[in-house]
Design a protein around this motif. Structure first.
Motif, mmCIF file in Angstrom:
data_model
loop_
_atom_site.group_PDB
_atom_site.id
_atom_site.type_symbol
_atom_site.label_atom_id
_atom_site.label_comp_id
_atom_site.label_asym_id
_atom_site.label_seq_id
_atom_site.Cartn_x
_atom_site.Cartn_y
_atom_site.Cartn_z
ATOM 1 N N ARG A 134 0.854 -1.198 0.000
ATOM 2 C CA ARG A 134 0.000 0.000 0.000
ATOM 3 C C ARG A 134 0.888 1.246 0.000
ATOM 4 O O ARG A 134 2.033 1.191 0.431
ATOM 5 C CB ARG A 134 -0.890 0.038 1.240
ATOM 6 C CG ARG A 134 -1.805 -1.153 1.360
ATOM 7 C CD ARG A 134 -2.654 -1.094 2.635
ATOM 8 N NE ARG A 134 -3.384 -2.317 2.835
ATOM 9 C CZ ARG A 134 -4.511 -2.644 2.200
ATOM 10 N NH1 ARG A 134 -5.027 -1.821 1.335
ATOM 11 N NH2 ARG A 134 -5.113 -3.783 2.439
ATOM 12 N N GLN B 99 -4.766 9.406 2.551
ATOM 13 C CA GLN B 99 -5.580 8.365 1.933
ATOM 14 C C GLN B 99 -4.667 7.180 1.644
ATOM 15 O O GLN B 99 -3.542 7.357 1.176
ATOM 16 C CB GLN B 99 -6.156 8.933 0.638
ATOM 17 C CG GLN B 99 -7.241 8.188 -0.001
ATOM 18 C CD GLN B 99 -7.820 8.983 -1.163
ATOM 19 O OE1 GLN B 99 -7.113 9.708 -1.843
ATOM 20 N NE2 GLN B 99 -9.101 8.848 -1.399
ATOM 21 N N THR B 100 -5.125 5.977 1.914
ATOM 22 C CA THR B 100 -4.327 4.792 1.653
ATOM 23 C C THR B 100 -4.787 4.144 0.357
ATOM 24 O O THR B 100 -5.991 3.982 0.132
ATOM 25 C CB THR B 100 -4.449 3.793 2.815
ATOM 26 O OG1 THR B 100 -4.009 4.427 4.014
ATOM 27 C CG2 THR B 100 -3.599 2.557 2.567
ATOM 28 N N ALA B 101 -3.824 3.788 -0.484
ATOM 29 C CA ALA B 101 -4.121 3.127 -1.757
ATOM 30 C C ALA B 101 -3.447 1.764 -1.766
ATOM 31 O O ALA B 101 -2.275 1.639 -1.414
ATOM 32 C CB ALA B 101 -3.624 3.967 -2.913
ATOM 33 N N LYS C 112 -5.654 1.013 -6.025
ATOM 34 C CA LYS C 112 -7.073 0.897 -5.688
ATOM 35 C C LYS C 112 -7.337 1.779 -4.473
ATOM 36 O O LYS C 112 -6.787 1.566 -3.404
ATOM 37 C CB LYS C 112 -7.415 -0.552 -5.371
ATOM 38 C CG LYS C 112 -8.871 -0.787 -5.067
ATOM 39 C CD LYS C 112 -9.100 -2.258 -4.835
ATOM 40 C CE LYS C 112 -10.543 -2.532 -4.467
ATOM 41 N NZ LYS C 112 -10.759 -3.957 -4.184
ATOM 42 N N ILE C 113 -8.180 2.797 -4.680
ATOM 43 C CA ILE C 113 -8.523 3.746 -3.619
ATOM 44 C C ILE C 113 -10.038 3.725 -3.451
ATOM 45 O O ILE C 113 -10.764 4.071 -4.381
ATOM 46 C CB ILE C 113 -8.076 5.183 -3.971
ATOM 47 C CG1 ILE C 113 -6.580 5.223 -4.233
ATOM 48 C CG2 ILE C 113 -8.468 6.156 -2.871
ATOM 49 C CD1 ILE C 113 -6.091 6.560 -4.754
ATOM 50 N N ASP C 114 -10.513 3.294 -2.293
ATOM 51 C CA ASP C 114 -11.956 3.263 -2.029
ATOM 52 C C ASP C 114 -12.733 2.657 -3.188
ATOM 53 O O ASP C 114 -13.697 3.237 -3.670
ATOM 54 C CB ASP C 114 -12.478 4.670 -1.734
ATOM 55 C CG ASP C 114 -11.859 5.273 -0.498
ATOM 56 O OD1 ASP C 114 -11.496 4.511 0.417
ATOM 57 O OD2 ASP C 114 -11.714 6.502 -0.447
ATOM 58 N N ALA C 115 -12.259 1.512 -3.691
ATOM 59 C CA ALA C 115 -12.885 0.758 -4.775
ATOM 60 C C ALA C 115 -12.789 1.452 -6.129
ATOM 61 O O ALA C 115 -13.364 0.999 -7.092
ATOM 62 C CB ALA C 115 -14.335 0.417 -4.449
#
Length: 85
Positions: free
Chosen positions: A41, A59-61, A73-76
């Protein structure tokens, strides 16, 4: 694609030395990234200019593979590396 201007692309540019930049997102300014301790991540940070801001954010990806290429992939929402010509 940019939902407001479909002819434009929208996303995040991941640069060397931990620098990130927003692509066609004026109110969401990505500024930096770092590899998370898990190694799968990245943590993105920046400033949100909307809703009475500015407000700093993180924000974590998740680093994934899509169609044989690296992607985030960030929040789907999946952001892929643009094909270079």
């Amino acid at each position: 694609p940019n939902p407001i201007a479909p002819e434009q692309e929208q996303g995040i540019e991941i640069r060397v030395n931990g620098v990130a930049a927003s692509i066609n997102m004026l109110t969401l300014r990505y500024e930096a990234w770092e590899l998370a301790p898990e190694g799968d991540r990245i943590i993105l940070s920046g400033v949100s200019e909307g809703s009475g801001g500015p407000y700093p954010f993180e924000q974590t990806a998740e680093i994934i593979e899509m169609d044989g290429k690296p992607a985030l992939k960030i929040d789907a929402v999946v952001l892929t590396k643009k094909d270079l010509i």
